[in-house]
Design a protein around this motif. Structure first.
Motif, PDB file in Angstrom:
ATOM      1  N   ALA A  42     -36.885 -17.650 -23.684  1.00 31.15           N
ATOM      2  CA  ALA A  42     -36.130 -16.922 -24.706  1.00 31.15           C
ATOM      3  C   ALA A  42     -35.821 -15.497 -24.252  1.00 31.15           C
ATOM      4  O   ALA A  42     -34.732 -14.966 -24.525  1.00 31.15           O
ATOM      5  N   CYS A  43     -36.752 -14.864 -23.545  1.00 31.61           N
ATOM      6  CA  CYS A  43     -36.510 -13.518 -23.019  1.00 31.61           C
ATOM      7  C   CYS A  43     -35.406 -13.535 -21.971  1.00 31.61           C
ATOM      8  O   CYS A  43     -34.572 -12.624 -21.930  1.00 31.61           O
ATOM      9  N   VAL A  44     -35.382 -14.558 -21.133  1.00 32.89           N
ATOM     10  CA  VAL A  44     -34.313 -14.689 -20.131  1.00 32.89           C
ATOM     11  C   VAL A  44     -32.966 -14.841 -20.838  1.00 32.89           C
ATOM     12  O   VAL A  44     -31.987 -14.187 -20.467  1.00 32.89           O
ATOM     13  N   ALA A  45     -32.922 -15.675 -21.865  1.00 27.64           N
ATOM     14  CA  ALA A  45     -31.677 -15.885 -22.605  1.00 27.64           C
ATOM     15  C   ALA A  45     -31.243 -14.602 -23.314  1.00 27.64           C
ATOM     16  O   ALA A  45     -30.054 -14.272 -23.350  1.00 27.64           O
ATOM     17  N   MET A  46     -32.207 -13.861 -23.861  1.00 26.02           N
ATOM     18  CA  MET A  46     -31.890 -12.604 -24.538  1.00 26.02           C
ATOM     19  C   MET A  46     -31.311 -11.593 -23.554  1.00 26.02           C
ATOM     20  O   MET A  46     -30.316 -10.914 -23.854  1.00 26.02           O
ATOM     21  N   LEU A  47     -31.918 -11.486 -22.377  1.00 24.44           N
ATOM     22  CA  LEU A  47     -31.413 -10.541 -21.380  1.00 24.44           C
ATOM     23  C   LEU A  47     -30.039 -10.948 -20.879  1.00 24.44           C
ATOM     24  O   LEU A  47     -29.183 -10.093 -20.631  1.00 24.44           O
ATOM     25  N   PHE A  48     -29.811 -12.252 -20.730  1.00 22.42           N
ATOM     26  CA  PHE A  48     -28.486 -12.715 -20.341  1.00 22.42           C
ATOM     27  C   PHE A  48     -27.452 -12.367 -21.415  1.00 22.42           C
ATOM     28  O   PHE A  48     -26.364 -11.878 -21.119  1.00 22.42           O
ATOM     29  N   GLY A  49     -27.802 -12.586 -22.668  1.00 21.00           N
ATOM     30  CA  GLY A  49     -26.905 -12.226 -23.766  1.00 21.00           C
ATOM     31  C   GLY A  49     -26.657 -10.733 -23.838  1.00 21.00           C
ATOM     32  O   GLY A  49     -25.540 -10.289 -24.118  1.00 21.00           O
ATOM     33  N   ALA A  65     -32.752  -8.227 -14.212  1.00 23.77           N
ATOM     34  CA  ALA A  65     -33.982  -8.563 -14.928  1.00 23.77           C
ATOM     35  C   ALA A  65     -33.958 -10.030 -15.348  1.00 23.77           C
ATOM     36  O   ALA A  65     -34.956 -10.752 -15.184  1.00 23.77           O
ATOM     37  N   ALA A  66     -32.827 -10.487 -15.868  1.00 21.40           N
ATOM     38  CA  ALA A  66     -32.705 -11.892 -16.275  1.00 21.40           C
ATOM     39  C   ALA A  66     -32.826 -12.821 -15.076  1.00 21.40           C
ATOM     40  O   ALA A  66     -33.474 -13.872 -15.156  1.00 21.40           O
ATOM     41  N   ILE A  67     -32.234 -12.439 -13.960  1.00 18.42           N
ATOM     42  CA  ILE A  67     -32.307 -13.264 -12.755  1.00 18.42           C
ATOM     43  C   ILE A  67     -33.753 -13.391 -12.285  1.00 18.42           C
ATOM     44  O   ILE A  67     -34.236 -14.489 -11.997  1.00 18.42           O
ATOM     45  N   ASN A  68     -34.462 -12.283 -12.196  1.00 18.70           N
ATOM     46  CA  ASN A  68     -35.841 -12.316 -11.702  1.00 18.70           C
ATOM     47  C   ASN A  68     -36.771 -13.054 -12.657  1.00 18.70           C
ATOM     48  O   ASN A  68     -37.657 -13.781 -12.214  1.00 18.70           O
ATOM     49  N   LEU A  69     -36.573 -12.874 -13.947  1.00 17.17           N
ATOM     50  CA  LEU A  69     -37.407 -13.601 -14.906  1.00 17.17           C
ATOM     51  C   LEU A  69     -37.092 -15.091 -14.879  1.00 17.17           C
ATOM     52  O   LEU A  69     -37.978 -15.928 -15.064  1.00 17.17           O
ATOM     53  N   GLY A  70     -35.837 -15.432 -14.637  1.00 14.11           N
ATOM     54  CA  GLY A  70     -35.474 -16.842 -14.521  1.00 14.11           C
ATOM     55  C   GLY A  70     -36.064 -17.488 -13.282  1.00 14.11           C
ATOM     56  O   GLY A  70     -36.528 -18.629 -13.320  1.00 14.11           O
ATOM     57  N   ILE A  71     -36.073 -16.746 -12.175  1.00 11.33           N
ATOM     58  CA  ILE A  71     -36.685 -17.267 -10.957  1.00 11.33           C
ATOM     59  C   ILE A  71     -38.185 -17.437 -11.154  1.00 11.33           C
ATOM     60  O   ILE A  71     -38.782 -18.387 -10.643  1.00 11.33           O
ATOM     61  N   ALA A  72     -38.805 -16.556 -11.899  1.00  8.14           N
ATOM     62  CA  ALA A  72     -40.248 -16.650 -12.145  1.00  8.14           C
ATOM     63  C   ALA A  72     -40.605 -17.969 -12.826  1.00  8.14           C
ATOM     64  O   ALA A  72     -41.679 -18.525 -12.578  1.00  8.14           O
ATOM     65  N   LEU A  73     -39.718 -18.484 -13.655  1.00 10.25           N
ATOM     66  CA  LEU A  73     -39.996 -19.749 -14.333  1.00 10.25           C
ATOM     67  C   LEU A  73     -40.105 -20.917 -13.355  1.00 10.25           C
ATOM     68  O   LEU A  73     -40.749 -21.919 -13.663  1.00 10.25           O
ATOM     69  N   ALA A  74     -39.499 -20.792 -12.190  1.00  8.30           N
ATOM     70  CA  ALA A  74     -39.597 -21.865 -11.196  1.00  8.30           C
ATOM     71  C   ALA A  74     -41.010 -21.977 -10.627  1.00  8.30           C
ATOM     72  O   ALA A  74     -41.403 -23.031 -10.147  1.00  8.30           O
TER      73      ALA A  74
END
Length: 80
Positions: free
Chosen positions: A65-72, A30-39
């Motif tokens: 912040a959601c990406v960082a939360m999911l990574f954490g 989920a964090a990976i896909n949300l991070g890619i979406a930011l691109a």
């Protein structure tokens, strides 16, 4: 990168990230896909950060912040 498909790609990765987080409980994907979406910025990419409306800045910062939360969450769950 000027593409008419940026919004579709952005929302596709957003939905994919939500799917992994909610239904699969796979927070790393989920964090990976949300991070890619930011691109794939769904807003006008010709605007500088200073010239963007406040709501667009808030949306992108909340998204990050959601990406960082999911990574954490991923690190915390796998720390056991």
């Amino acid at each position: 990168m000027e593409s008419p498909f940026n919004k579709f790609i952005y929302f596709g990765f957003l939905l994919l990230g939500a799917y992994f987080a909610i239904f699969q409980r796979d927070y790393s994907n989920a964090a990976i896909n949300l991070g890619i979406a930011l691109a794939f910025d769904p807003f006008d990419q010709k605007q500088t950060w200073k010239d963007r409306p406040t709501w667009q800045k808030a949306w992108l910062i909340l998204h990050l912040a959601c990406v960082a939360m999911l990574f954490g969450l991923t690190v915390g769950i796998n720390d056991r």
